[in-house]
Design a protein around this motif. Structure first.
Motif, mmCIF file in Angstrom:
data_model
loop_
_atom_site.group_PDB
_atom_site.id
_atom_site.type_symbol
_atom_site.label_atom_id
_atom_site.label_comp_id
_atom_site.label_asym_id
_atom_site.label_seq_id
_atom_site.Cartn_x
_atom_site.Cartn_y
_atom_site.Cartn_z
ATOM 1 N N ALA A 194 0.942 -1.255 -0.077
ATOM 2 C CA ALA A 194 0.360 -0.487 -0.089
ATOM 3 C C ALA A 194 1.426 1.665 -0.090
ATOM 4 C CB ALA A 194 -1.305 0.004 1.542
ATOM 5 N N ARG A 195 2.241 1.248 0.829
ATOM 6 C CA ARG A 195 2.868 2.262 0.845
ATOM 7 C C ARG A 195 3.405 3.055 -0.160
ATOM 8 N NH1 ARG A 195 3.677 0.793 6.068
ATOM 9 N NH2 ARG A 195 5.097 -0.926 5.527
ATOM 10 N N ALA A 196 3.717 1.691 -1.310
ATOM 11 C CA ALA A 196 4.554 1.529 -2.813
ATOM 12 C C ALA A 196 3.504 2.243 -3.199
ATOM 13 C CB ALA A 196 4.788 -0.228 -3.074
ATOM 14 N N ILE A 197 2.421 2.046 -3.525
ATOM 15 C CA ILE A 197 0.435 2.467 -4.576
ATOM 16 C C ILE A 197 0.850 4.126 -4.105
ATOM 17 C CG2 ILE A 197 -0.829 2.660 -4.881
ATOM 18 C CD1 ILE A 197 -1.242 -0.980 -3.940
ATOM 19 N N VAL A 198 0.840 4.478 -2.899
ATOM 20 C CA VAL A 198 0.970 5.605 -2.447
ATOM 21 C C VAL A 198 1.886 6.315 -2.746
ATOM 22 C CG1 VAL A 198 1.033 7.368 -0.500
ATOM 23 C CG2 VAL A 198 -0.530 5.174 -0.403
ATOM 24 N N GLY A 199 3.041 6.239 -3.322
ATOM 25 C CA GLY A 199 3.760 6.413 -3.671
ATOM 26 C C GLY A 199 3.817 6.795 -4.820
ATOM 27 N N LEU A 200 3.329 5.681 -5.330
ATOM 28 C CA LEU A 200 2.938 6.095 -6.609
ATOM 29 C C LEU A 200 2.436 6.905 -7.353
ATOM 30 C CD1 LEU A 200 2.591 2.304 -8.530
ATOM 31 C CD2 LEU A 200 4.519 4.137 -9.013
ATOM 32 N N ALA A 201 0.856 6.962 -6.732
ATOM 33 C CA ALA A 201 0.313 8.538 -6.245
ATOM 34 C C ALA A 201 0.395 9.955 -6.516
ATOM 35 C CB ALA A 201 -0.486 8.382 -5.532
ATOM 36 N N ARG A 202 1.558 9.662 -5.542
ATOM 37 C CA ARG A 202 2.156 11.048 -5.640
ATOM 38 C C ARG A 202 3.451 11.251 -6.660
ATOM 39 N NH1 ARG A 202 3.983 9.280 -0.112
ATOM 40 N NH2 ARG A 202 2.610 10.076 1.451
ATOM 41 N N ARG A 203 4.190 10.365 -7.011
ATOM 42 C CA ARG A 203 5.304 10.947 -8.276
ATOM 43 C C ARG A 203 4.800 9.451 -9.051
ATOM 44 N NH1 ARG A 203 9.206 13.423 -6.068
ATOM 45 N NH2 ARG A 203 8.806 13.942 -4.315
ATOM 46 N N PRO A 204 3.670 9.492 -9.826
ATOM 47 C CA PRO A 204 3.799 8.232 -11.280
ATOM 48 C C PRO A 204 5.336 8.249 -11.837
ATOM 49 C CG PRO A 204 2.535 9.559 -11.430
ATOM 50 C CD PRO A 204 3.353 11.055 -10.656
ATOM 51 N N ARG A 205 5.308 6.492 -11.435
ATOM 52 C CA ARG A 205 6.072 5.899 -12.433
ATOM 53 C C ARG A 205 5.798 4.858 -13.458
ATOM 54 N NH1 ARG A 205 10.452 4.209 -8.591
ATOM 55 N NH2 ARG A 205 8.889 3.964 -6.863
ATOM 56 N N PRO A 206 6.332 4.274 -14.593
ATOM 57 C CA PRO A 206 5.846 2.713 -15.198
ATOM 58 C C PRO A 206 5.830 2.199 -14.507
ATOM 59 C CG PRO A 206 7.384 4.201 -16.275
ATOM 60 C CD PRO A 206 7.705 4.901 -15.321
#
Length: 279
Positions: free
Chosen positions: A218-230
């Motif tokens: 979940a933390r990884a998903i939130v990190g992606l939501a903040r800073r989109p990566r492929p």
């Protein structure tokens, strides 16, 4: 620059437990208005109550992801309620443990409908909304099993390979549109996945190797939501598996055969010990 998530609207499928539940709680903690979608309404209500108790905002929409008109209704209801959708997190799915020989066409059809086609329908329904907004972010939760298939998980792995392919294609198609597409590939995760999966192997199925918590994913998903990566493979050692499989699939085949052999030996030893001395 990191995205400010406060006030954004996120749909999370498979939100009644595991990664979906933890992602909903984490995003709500960031000020995101979360929409909880899954089949089990009582479990959705429990998650919503947890979010409400923490001062967050949650809307529950019971949804069977294997039914296209329910998925389309989900998207319509969210637009009617919030007039926008900023994040779509396709997380719904279940497991099937069976050899390819034992997997029926109906088995494959059902697991594809939930794990892959449901996400496809949700993406198709949300894209016009995000295009009109000029921005949005689609996050698809696949698996390391979508990078390297596992024995006795052929059907499940096929759904995750399909989701990886869809994400990669869509990411390039939407380049420059303001809509980001990200792929999350967890390794084995401490959820109810193994307990509720369909199991035709005749033995207890357990995760192989280190296990992540749903909170880590979940933390990884939130990190992606903040800073989109492929793409993010959430368990770092699993990245080596993906690279090694690309270089030498035969080596990974061998390692998996050895793992199966050791597991069988342990079961036989356990059975022999439980039987006690012969007469």
């Amino acid at each position: 620059m990191a995205e400010d998530l406060r006030g954004k609207v996120a749909i999370i499928t498979g939100a009644s437990s595991g990664i979906g539940k933890e992602t909903a709680l984490a995003l709500a903690g960031e000020g995101v208005r979360v929409v909880l979608a899954a089949r089990r309404e009582p479990r959705l209500r429990e998650v919503a109550e947890m979010i409400d108790a923490r001062g967050g905002q949650a809307l529950i929409v019971p949804t069977d992801m294997s039914v296209p008109h329910e998925v389309e209704r989900l998207i319509r209801m969210v637009v009617e309620r919030f007039q926008r959708i900023d994040l779509l997190i396709n997380n719904a799915g279940y497991g099937l443990f069976a050899s390819i020989e034992e997997t029926t066409t109906d088995d494959l059809r059902r697991i594809m409908e939930v794990n892959f086609i449901g996400a496809f329908v949700a993406i198709k329904a949300v894209l016009p909304v995000m295009r009109q907004q000029g921005r949005g972010h689609i996050i698809n939760v696949a698996s390391v099993a979508g990078k390297r298939a596992l024995p006795y998980s052929g059907a499940y792995s096929a759904t995750k390979f399909a989701l990886v392919a869809l994400s990669e294609s869509l990411r390039v198609e939407l380049a420059g549109s303001g809509i980001d597409v990200s792929l999350v590939c967890p390794a084995a995760t401490a959820t109810e996945f193994f307990q509720v999966a369909e199991n035709r192997t005749g033995r207890r199925v357990r995760p192989v190797g280190p296990v992540q918590s749903a909170g880590e994913v979940a933390r990884a998903i939130v990190g992606l939501a903040r800073r989109p990566r492929p793409e993010v493979i959430t368990f770092k050692p699993a990245r080596a598996l993906v690279v090694l499989n690309a270089v030498s699939p035969r080596m990974i085949d061998w390692a998996m055969r050895q793992s199966i052999k050791r597991a069988r030996q342990r079961r036989e030893e356990s059975t022999a010990a439980g039987a006690g001395p012969g007469v």
